[in-house]
Design an enzyme around this catalytic site. Structure first.
Site, PDB file in Angstrom:
ATOM      1  N   LYS A  50      -1.240  -1.492  -0.440  1.00  0.00           N
ATOM      2  CA  LYS A  50      -2.359  -1.321   0.070  1.00  0.00           C
ATOM      3  C   LYS A  50      -2.656  -0.132   1.183  1.00  0.00           C
ATOM      4  O   LYS A  50      -3.542   0.636   1.197  1.00  0.00           O
ATOM      5  CB  LYS A  50      -2.831  -2.518   0.741  1.00  0.00           C
ATOM      6  CG  LYS A  50      -2.806  -3.705  -0.200  1.00  0.00           C
ATOM      7  CD  LYS A  50      -3.871  -4.671   0.108  1.00  0.00           C
ATOM      8  CE  LYS A  50      -4.095  -5.767  -0.866  1.00  0.00           C
ATOM      9  NZ  LYS A  50      -3.359  -5.818  -2.004  1.00  0.00           N
ATOM     10  N   GLU A  74      -7.137  -4.725  10.140  1.00  0.00           N
ATOM     11  CA  GLU A  74      -8.227  -4.023   9.880  1.00  0.00           C
ATOM     12  C   GLU A  74      -9.442  -4.915  10.681  1.00  0.00           C
ATOM     13  O   GLU A  74      -9.308  -6.271  10.768  1.00  0.00           O
ATOM     14  CB  GLU A  74      -8.697  -4.516   8.202  1.00  0.00           C
ATOM     15  CG  GLU A  74      -8.014  -3.123   7.506  1.00  0.00           C
ATOM     16  CD  GLU A  74      -8.448  -3.299   5.951  1.00  0.00           C
ATOM     17  OE1 GLU A  74      -8.155  -2.745   5.204  1.00  0.00           O
ATOM     18  OE2 GLU A  74      -9.001  -4.501   5.746  1.00  0.00           O
ATOM     19  N   HIS A 102      -9.130 -17.008  -4.088  1.00  0.00           N
ATOM     20  CA  HIS A 102      -8.907 -15.925  -4.662  1.00  0.00           C
ATOM     21  C   HIS A 102      -8.711 -15.752  -6.413  1.00  0.00           C
ATOM     22  O   HIS A 102      -8.184 -14.801  -7.111  1.00  0.00           O
ATOM     23  CB  HIS A 102      -7.656 -15.100  -4.227  1.00  0.00           C
ATOM     24  CG  HIS A 102      -7.776 -15.203  -2.840  1.00  0.00           C
ATOM     25  ND1 HIS A 102      -8.588 -14.018  -1.888  1.00  0.00           N
ATOM     26  CD2 HIS A 102      -7.258 -15.895  -1.647  1.00  0.00           C
ATOM     27  CE1 HIS A 102      -8.647 -14.251  -0.731  1.00  0.00           C
ATOM     28  NE2 HIS A 102      -7.577 -15.471  -0.476  1.00  0.00           N
ATOM     29  N   ARG A 147      -5.887  -1.935 -14.575  1.00  0.00           N
ATOM     30  CA  ARG A 147      -5.486  -2.581 -16.022  1.00  0.00           C
ATOM     31  C   ARG A 147      -7.193  -2.889 -16.431  1.00  0.00           C
ATOM     32  O   ARG A 147      -7.755  -2.847 -15.849  1.00  0.00           O
ATOM     33  CB  ARG A 147      -4.928  -4.024 -15.733  1.00  0.00           C
ATOM     34  CG  ARG A 147      -5.814  -5.114 -14.673  1.00  0.00           C
ATOM     35  CD  ARG A 147      -5.248  -6.438 -14.965  1.00  0.00           C
ATOM     36  NE  ARG A 147      -5.822  -7.232 -13.773  1.00  0.00           N
ATOM     37  CZ  ARG A 147      -5.935  -7.307 -12.441  1.00  0.00           C
ATOM     38  NH1 ARG A 147      -5.150  -6.352 -11.713  1.00  0.00           N
ATOM     39  NH2 ARG A 147      -6.737  -7.988 -11.969  1.00  0.00           N
TER      40      ARG A 147
END
Ligand code: MV4
Length: 497
Positions: A118, A202, A237, A294
């Site tokens: 990330k 963040e 998620h 993907r």
């Protein structure tokens, strides 16, 4: 770059069938691999050739990259399509495939590596006009420095693991007093989960929508986006419902997000199909999260609104063809909704509910697409993802697509395992969903198992009473009676009214 004649599909289930369908249409020979659990699977039956690769656990079969490459070399196979999951985002595998002279149908190993982490993803897109969540783009381990950064950003902040994914290793910090303890936890969690304690900080975006942009990039510098998918209806998620287009994007915002997604591709020299994920806040500010390198589970909704076949485009790009259209050629037509049908029990915390499909009746009709890999009598293996099918509906507008989804759910009969069909119906009829006014907290905020209830007819109740009585007397007869009852196909969850 060379013509693909023989394609190995390094996957199973619905996505293996989906890839084979297009490959066969294009005159490409298809080669399946399978584990011992999948001897009777449809992807084995449908392929031109199939090879047993190992025992059921994925790490002894579908994840054996070296064996899969050797198989390609031994059998004159040109190319590998990895599908999603398994080896699809494994940079080391991709590199070995390419080094062996085999075409990998997907991006190159370098962009996978850059975007897999990330922090490096944030650094890579810097200077390419891609909006990022305010915060750090480097790992931090000094608590005092991190605290000062958090104060500057303003609370609440989110501490994220650099190597994290799927929401793992994230910690919300509401105020400065919690900061140090949460940072310690985040770092030790990151170390134990990912073997890397690197974290970054963040601004926490509260109540965001998850909007992702489908992209397609060839080897000649052409990059286009295929508009957005709205994926906010998710549970822990795990996406449950996806749709395209999103009901909240204005044409202007759609254009901006699409251009940002194209910029992400340019930043990492991306090839093939990919998905750029963004958070969209209440004020319609959007922020880049990551790129999934993907073909995604939910790609059909983009196919339906653009009229493209994404697998076909992937194969053509992998053969070295330039894209046959430009951004200006693309437009959105109609609306598509996808429901992931899992063998899970929504009434029981979505626990996997594997077993044999004693009744499996597929819905059909105008605007209904079902991507699945099961037939009646088949068993859902315990070794893999418990997704039974993707039910996708399409119509000229959102209301029609939703109405067709409700009808298709009612026409879909699955007995033998619990499924998320009734849960999907619940969402389709929920005011927050129909109005378009929902975010990533939808399931948490609006769903409890009590929202689902069986509607039992009088004779079903009678049958249950008989079965229970018999159960008290003799075990095996009770089992048969229960099977007979279930074979009627009426044990579906229905919405409580
Ligand atoms: C966030 C966020 C709020 N603020 N980052 C979750 C998975 C990972 N890829 C990123 N995630 C989030 N990052 C900031 N700065 C909220 C989430 C998030 C989320 C994102 C997409 C889809 C569903 C989600 C559910 C909970 C949290």
């Amino acid at each position: 770059m060379k013509k693909i004649r023989r394609l190995l599909i390094a996957n199973r289930g619905e996505i293996a069938l989906r890839i084979m369908r297009t490959a066969q249409e294009m005159g490409i020979q298809t080669i399946a691999i399978y584990s011992e659990a999948d001897r009777d699977a449809l992807h084995v039956r449908m392929a031109d050739e199939a090879f047993l690769i190992g025992p059921p656990p994925a790490n002894q079969s579908y994840l054996l990259g070296d064996q899969i490459i050797q198989l390609c070399l031994d059998h004159n196979i040109d190319a590998i399509h990895p599908g999603y999951g398994f080896l699809s985002e494994n940079a080391a595998f991709t590199r070995k495939v390419t080094a062996a002279g085999i075409t990998f149908v997907g991006p190159n190993a370098e962009s996978m590596e850059l975007m897999g982490d990330k922090i490096s993803a944030k650094q890579t897109v810097k200077g390419f006009d891609v909006p990022l969540v305010p915060g750090l783009d480097e790992a931090i381990d000094d608590r005092e420095v991190a605290k000062a950064v958090a104060v500057e950003i303003g609370f609440p902040v989110l501490i994220k693991a650099a190597a994290g994914g799927g929401g793992k290793g994230m910690r919300i910090v509401e105020n400065i007093d919690e900061f140090e303890s949460q940072m310690d936890r985040a770092m030790s969690e990151a170390l134990s989960s990912f073997g890397d304690s690197a974290v970054f900080v963040e601004k926490y975006v509260a109540g965001p929508r998850h909007i992702e942009i489908q992209v397609l990039a060839d080897h000649h510098g052409n990059v286009v986006h295929l508009f957005e998918r709205e994926c906010s209806v998710q549970r822990r998620h795990q996406k449950v419902i996806e749709e395209a287009p999103s009901s909240v994007l204005s044409p202007e915002l759609r254009k901006q997000m699409g251009e940002a997604a194209v910029n992400v591709c340019r930043a990492c020299k991306y090839h093939n199909a990919g998905t750029v994920e963004f958070l969209l806040d209440e004020n319609h500010n959007f922020y880049f999260l990551e790129i999934n390198t993907r073909l995604q589970v939910e790609h059909p909704v983009s196919e339906l609104i653009t009229g493209l076949d994404l697998v076909r485009e992937q194969l053509l790009v992998a053969e070295g063809h330039p894209l046959s259209f430009t951004q200006d050629d693309l437009e959105i037509n109609g609306h598509a909704v996808e429901l992931r049908v899992y063998a899970e029990d929504p009434a029981n915390n979505f626990l996997p509910s594997v077993g044999t499909l004693s009744v499996y009746h597929r819905p059909t009709g105008e605007g209904v697409r079902l991507d699945d890999a099961y037939e009646q009598g088949m068993e859902i293996p315990i070794y893999y993802d418990p997704m039974i099918a993707k039910l996708i509906t399409y119509g000229p507008d959102r209301e029609t697509a939703i109405q067709r989804m409700i009808q298709a759910i009612d026409d879909y009969h699955i007995v033998g395992v619990e499924t998320t069909l009734g849960f999907g119906r619940y969402v389709m009829e929920h005011e927050a969903f129909t109005s378009g006014n929902f975010d990533t907290h939808f399931v948490k905020n609006h769903f409890t198992p009590e929202d689902l209830d069986r509607e039992l007819t009088a004779d079903e109740q009678m049958l249950i009473a008989m079965v229970s009585e018999a159960a008290l007397e003799r075990g095996s007869l009770a089992y048969k009676a229960r099977e007979a009852y279930e074979a009627r196909g009426e044990s579906r969850w229905k919405l409580k009214r």
